[in-house]
Design an enzyme around this catalytic site. Sequence first.
Site, PDB file in Angstrom:
ATOM      1  N   GLU A 154       1.084  -1.096   0.006  1.00 31.16           N
ATOM      2  CA  GLU A 154      -0.235  -0.088   0.070  1.00 31.16           C
ATOM      3  C   GLU A 154       0.814   1.235  -0.056  1.00 31.16           C
ATOM      4  O   GLU A 154       1.140   1.983   1.067  1.00 31.16           O
ATOM      5  CB  GLU A 154      -0.867  -0.050   1.203  1.00 31.16           C
ATOM      6  CG  GLU A 154      -1.825  -1.265   1.212  1.00 31.16           C
ATOM      7  CD  GLU A 154      -2.875  -1.144   2.540  1.00 31.16           C
ATOM      8  OE1 GLU A 154      -2.511  -0.941   3.426  1.00 31.16           O
ATOM      9  OE2 GLU A 154      -4.070  -1.686   2.418  1.00 31.16           O
ATOM     10  N   GLU A 175      -5.351  -7.939  -1.211  1.00 28.06           N
ATOM     11  CA  GLU A 175      -6.445  -7.859   0.063  1.00 28.06           C
ATOM     12  C   GLU A 175      -7.641  -7.723  -0.152  1.00 28.06           C
ATOM     13  O   GLU A 175      -7.998  -6.655  -0.893  1.00 28.06           O
ATOM     14  CB  GLU A 175      -5.623  -6.898   1.077  1.00 28.06           C
ATOM     15  CG  GLU A 175      -4.433  -6.969   1.544  1.00 28.06           C
ATOM     16  CD  GLU A 175      -3.755  -6.002   2.474  1.00 28.06           C
ATOM     17  OE1 GLU A 175      -4.667  -5.298   3.255  1.00 28.06           O
ATOM     18  OE2 GLU A 175      -2.578  -5.912   2.582  1.00 28.06           O
TER      19      GLU A 175
HETATM   20  C1  BG6 Z   1      -4.231  -3.025   5.237  1.00 30.72           C
HETATM   21  C2  BG6 Z   1      -3.032  -3.224   5.523  1.00 30.72           C
HETATM   22  O1  BG6 Z   1      -4.297  -1.389   5.138  1.00 30.72           O
HETATM   23  O2  BG6 Z   1      -5.512  -3.178   5.710  1.00 30.72           O
HETATM   24  C3  BG6 Z   1      -3.024  -4.610   6.406  1.00 30.72           C
HETATM   25  O3  BG6 Z   1      -2.121  -3.741   4.372  1.00 30.72           O
HETATM   26  C4  BG6 Z   1      -4.255  -4.335   7.281  1.00 30.72           C
HETATM   27  O4  BG6 Z   1      -1.907  -4.684   7.024  1.00 30.72           O
HETATM   28  C5  BG6 Z   1      -5.598  -4.341   6.385  1.00 30.72           C
HETATM   29  O5  BG6 Z   1      -4.150  -5.566   8.227  1.00 30.72           O
HETATM   30  C6  BG6 Z   1      -6.645  -4.270   7.428  1.00 30.72           C
HETATM   31  O6  BG6 Z   1      -6.919  -3.297   8.340  1.00 30.72           O
HETATM   32  P1  BG6 Z   1      -7.113  -3.576   9.959  1.00 30.72           P
HETATM   33  O7  BG6 Z   1      -6.690  -2.582  10.689  1.00 30.72           O
HETATM   34  O8  BG6 Z   1      -8.273  -4.129  10.060  1.00 30.72           O
HETATM   35  O9  BG6 Z   1      -6.178  -4.556  10.228  1.00 30.72           O
END
Ligand code: BG6
Length: 489
Positions: free
Chosen positions: A193, A387
Site C-alpha cells: 500500500e 487484500e
Molecule cells: C491494510 C494493511 O491496510 O489493511 C493490512 O495492508 C491491514 O496490514 C489491513 O491489516 C486491514 O486493516 P486492519 O486495521 O483491519 O487490520
Amino acid sequence: MRSGFQPDFLWGGAISASQADGGWNEGGKGVDTQDLRWLDGSWTHVQIEEKHRNSPFSKAEFDAALADDGTRYYPFRRGINFYHRYKEDIALFAKLGLKVFRTSVCWARIFPDGDDFEPNPEGISWYRSVFSECHRYGIKVFCTMVHYDIPVNLVLRYGGWKSRKTVDFFARYAETLVDNLGDLVDFWLPFNEFNAGRFSPWDGVCLIKDVEGEDYDCQIFHCLHHQFLANARAVQIVHKKSPGTPVGGMIARFCSYPATCRPEDNLQALQDNQYSNWFYADVMARGAYPTYMDRYFDRLGITVEKGPDDDNLIASNTVDFLAFSYYFSQISTTDQGWEKTSGNLIMANKNPYLPTSEWGWQMDPLGLRITLNQMWDRYSLPLYIAENGLGTSDTLEPDGHVHDPYRINYLRNHIAALREAVVDGVDVRSYMIWGFIDVIACGPLTMDKRYGLIYVDLDNEGKGTGDRYLKDSFDWYRRVIATNGVDLS
Ligand code: BG6
C-alpha cells in the site's frame, strides 16, 4: 467474451510479517518500527483507529516505547507465532487448496539494523524454509519486501525514509532478497500500500507528527519520493537478476462516488481519486509524477526535492503489474459536514446506500467491480487483488467450531463482483483474502477484529492456546477454489 476465471487464476490468502510472525527477538532479528506499537487496554476501538490514522506516537510515546520499561503490551512482537508454527499453518493452507500465499519479509530479520553490511543468515534460512514449504505443496509465493516495518535503527540514525541513505540500504536489502530467495518467489512486491505513507504516516513512512511539526506534510512527500526511488531500484534489481519474475506496485484502493450529480461533487471525486489513488499508481506504472500533482503540491506548500537522475530512474523502471487492497468505498463531496464513518486508513464519507461492518467500514462488492474496470482502463496492466476481506468478531464454540455466515456472505458477494469484472474483460489474476488466518489487526492492534478462515485462539492481550481452528468459511473457500470460482453457494 470470457465467461469466468482463467484456469490459472490465483486464489490466495495474505498476511504480513509484523501481524503474524512473532519471534521478534529470535533468530538474530533486530527491532523494527512495528515492534514499538503498543496496546493500552483502556483505549476504545475508535481511539486506537484514530491514533493509527494520524500518528500512533508522540515523540514522548515513541521514546517510552523504545525504552520498554516492561509495563506495555506490544502485540506485534508476538503476532500469532507463525515464526514457530509455520509448518502446521502451511499444511492448513494446502488443505484449503490455496494457489498463492502472500506474506512480507521483515527487513530487520535480514538486516537487523538496516545498515549492516552482511545479512543475517538465520533470517534468510527461515524465509527459505517458509517459502520451500509452500512450494512443497504447490503454493506460489507472493512476497512483499516492506509491509510497513523497517529496522528502527534506520529511524534513529538516519531519520528513516527522510534520508536518501535509506534508499541505498533498501536497495541492498532488495538485492539480498532476490539473490537469496529469488528461486522461491513467484511475485515480488517492493511495498505494501504505497499511499499508506500519506494516510498513516507512521506505518507508511515512519514519521512522528510532533517531531516534524509544521513540516509534516512536506516530509511525508519527501519520504514518499524516496520510496518511489526505492521502488524503482527494486524493479531494476528484479528485472536484472530475476527476469521473468513479475514485480508490481500496490495501493490501498479508496473507491469513491460523487455524493450528487452536482459538477462540484464530480470534480471532488476526480481529485480524491487523483490525490489518494492515481498519483501513487501513476508514478509506479507510468513512470512519472503526474502534472495534476503540481497544483496540489503548490496548494499545500510542498516541494519535492529531486536529484538529477531521479526522474530517469523512475521512468526506466516501471512495474509489471498493479496490486491493490480493497475493503470499502466512500463518497466524495464538497460538503464538509457530511456524516463520517471508519474505513481502512482513513475516515470515510458515509454512503446511505451501503451497509457497514462491525468496525464501520462500508461494504460494497460492486465497488470492487467498478474499481477493477477503472484500473484496467487506466493502466492496461495485469491486476492482482492483494487484500480483501471482512474484519469482524467471531465466537469459538465449545465444540471447536466457528460459524461465520457473515464472512461467507461478504466473500461471496465480492467474488461474484470480481467474476463480473472478469466477464467485463478485466485482466485480473488473483484474489487474496486478507488475514485468511487470523492475525493481529493493524489499525486496532487487537485480535478481536478477525478476517480469517482459520481461527487463532488468542485474545487482545495475547492470552490463549494459540491453537488453530477451522471456521465454516474455510470449507466454503475450499469449494470456491476447487471449482475455480464456479460454486459460490
Ligand atoms: C491494510 C494493511 O491496510 O489493511 C493490512 O495492508 C491491514 O496490514 C489491513 O491489516 C486491514 O486493516 P486492519 O486495521 O483491519 O487490520
